[in-house]
Design a protein around this motif. Sequence first.
Motif, PDB file in Angstrom:
ATOM      1  N   GLU A 198       0.920  -1.165  -0.039  1.00 13.77           N
ATOM      2  CA  GLU A 198       0.084   0.059  -0.010  1.00 13.77           C
ATOM      3  C   GLU A 198       0.802   1.414   0.082  1.00 13.77           C
ATOM      4  OE1 GLU A 198      -3.530   2.140   2.864  1.00 13.77           O
ATOM      5  OE2 GLU A 198      -3.775   0.088   2.077  1.00 13.77           O
ATOM      6  N   LEU A 199       0.944   2.139  -0.947  1.00 11.93           N
ATOM      7  CA  LEU A 199       1.763   3.293  -1.236  1.00 11.93           C
ATOM      8  C   LEU A 199       1.143   4.210  -0.732  1.00 11.93           C
ATOM      9  CD1 LEU A 199       2.787   2.715  -4.958  1.00 11.93           C
ATOM     10  CD2 LEU A 199       3.982   2.093  -2.869  1.00 11.93           C
ATOM     11  N   LEU A 200      -0.168   4.350  -0.525  1.00  8.95           N
ATOM     12  CA  LEU A 200      -0.869   5.639   0.258  1.00  8.95           C
ATOM     13  C   LEU A 200      -2.291   5.218   0.353  1.00  8.95           C
ATOM     14  CD1 LEU A 200      -0.642   8.576   0.853  1.00  8.95           C
ATOM     15  CD2 LEU A 200      -1.505   9.130  -1.477  1.00  8.95           C
ATOM     16  N   GLY A 201      -2.672   5.622   1.791  1.00 15.95           N
ATOM     17  CA  GLY A 201      -4.196   5.098   2.011  1.00 15.95           C
ATOM     18  C   GLY A 201      -4.576   5.958   3.105  1.00 15.95           C
ATOM     19  N   VAL A 202      -5.986   6.330   3.191  1.00 12.33           N
ATOM     20  CA  VAL A 202      -6.742   7.124   4.100  1.00 12.33           C
ATOM     21  C   VAL A 202      -8.047   6.691   4.228  1.00 12.33           C
ATOM     22  CG1 VAL A 202      -7.275   8.893   2.370  1.00 12.33           C
ATOM     23  CG2 VAL A 202      -7.114   9.675   5.061  1.00 12.33           C
ATOM     24  N   GLY A 203      -8.342   6.804   5.486  1.00  9.59           N
ATOM     25  CA  GLY A 203      -9.819   6.213   5.859  1.00  9.59           C
ATOM     26  C   GLY A 203     -10.405   6.979   6.981  1.00  9.59           C
ATOM     27  N   PHE A 204     -11.644   7.232   7.066  1.00 16.55           N
ATOM     28  CA  PHE A 204     -12.485   8.072   7.970  1.00 16.55           C
ATOM     29  C   PHE A 204     -13.720   7.603   8.329  1.00 16.55           C
ATOM     30  CE2 PHE A 204     -12.014  10.124   3.848  1.00 16.55           C
ATOM     31  CZ  PHE A 204     -13.448  10.527   3.468  1.00 16.55           C
TER      32      PHE A 204
END
Length: 483
Positions: free
Chosen positions: A105-111
């Motif tokens: 995973e090179l980039l990830g964001v969760g909310f």
Amino acid sequence: MKKIVLTLFVGLCLVLSVKGQGLDVTHFMRISPFLHNDLPSSSTIYNGYFSLPTGKIQAGVNLGAIRYKNLFETNEEGYPTVLTATKFVNSLANKNYVGVYDDIELLGVGFRIKDRFFMSVDYRQRANLDFIYSRDVLGLPIYGNMAYVDSPADLNLSINMNAYQELGISFRHKVNDKISWGVRPKVLFGIANLNTQNLSAQVSTAPDDYTISMTYAAAMRAAAIVPFNLAFNRQDGFLFEMDDNVGRILKNAFKNPGFGIDLGFSYNFMESLGLSVGVLDLGFINWTTSTVGLSSSLDNAGGLYDNGSLTFSGLSQSEIQSLMNGENVSDILDTLAQYFPLDVNPTGRYMTAITPRAVLQLDYEFAKHHRVSAATQFVFTKNYFQPSLTLAYDGCFFNSIDVCVAYTIQRNSYDNLGVGLGFNLGYLNIYAGTQNIIAAFSVKNVSQLTATAGVVFNWGHYKNWWAKYPKKEKKPKEGKKRG
């Protein structure tokens, strides 16, 4: 009630007792925010997270039936003394699998959104190489052709290699306390592909005069974002020219588009018992850059050709002596090459599927922050079906340490003991795991090696997850009534 739940849990474990490629141990670690990678309907304990290229790094190799202990006999010190080729061939199935993969995973964001919704966006690099071979591919050179007098040796090879980028958007909805569902559509961009459509041969030995006859066919396709020219002729052999222009490579990085989707559904029978189902990696990639096709079949190039087969009745004494002296070797190879012409041509656009899989998982939380799980996974690799069963325990201690132990039953592999360890340090989550801890102590006796590690930034805990099961307040003792 607990006895009934445990009975149902053990019963499902027995029903799901199958063999194949299993889930990674970190899949069962609940303080990791990446549960939705394998089950889109799974919840996370955080209100949000953010990951850099160190968020998830996973790699592994599965050698299937290839084991050191099946290849060699060892002395008391453990050093190999005898190559046990026959024992190794006998340990093989009719179809055998070797696989290598990575997932970064090179980039990830969760909310979290308004309590019942969770959304995440991630960009990943993924690759897999699946190699499937028949037992006779190794049995023929080890046993010799006389072992195939009554029935022909069936030589089959299948290669499936994919390297691609994946941009996914995950969406989870908690309908109520019992039901939740998730979906993860994703856009794919192919990097490289190699897949065989047909790579097979049949070798027979006549019982009367021991004449060897063979039929043969080969067809495969390849593509890559690196511009190259591939050609073949009988005089010069392979001609491979690769363009090292970085600009063209970067331009081609998004010219092999595709689409995929992950689906998940979860149902909680009660607060401590739940069932989840996931269907993952349903999708395809259109390959358009540097696409080539390679094909070959037997050609009528002389006296060894007989009605679609290559026949060989043996060598004369003078021919054997000539070969022993190193003479006429190149002439013989040139002659054989005429019977196996290879055609290499541009193929234009073609499409391949990514490797789909399905997951069925049952979780039972028997105490605060301690649960056991039974999960089965079904992987569909071309014409090879890989089922598996994983039993796991996951526990959180001191509200910051996550410990997971998992045991997986796979095809030709029954010693896969996985261990995972994670640390929740405020806004920082560090975790690591391996699907086979035995490899750290005795690598020669295992057939699978995997490793997963990551560092993730997270914030907030959903509804104070650490206090999900508050302690029961003790009722004050009532004083004795006076008469």
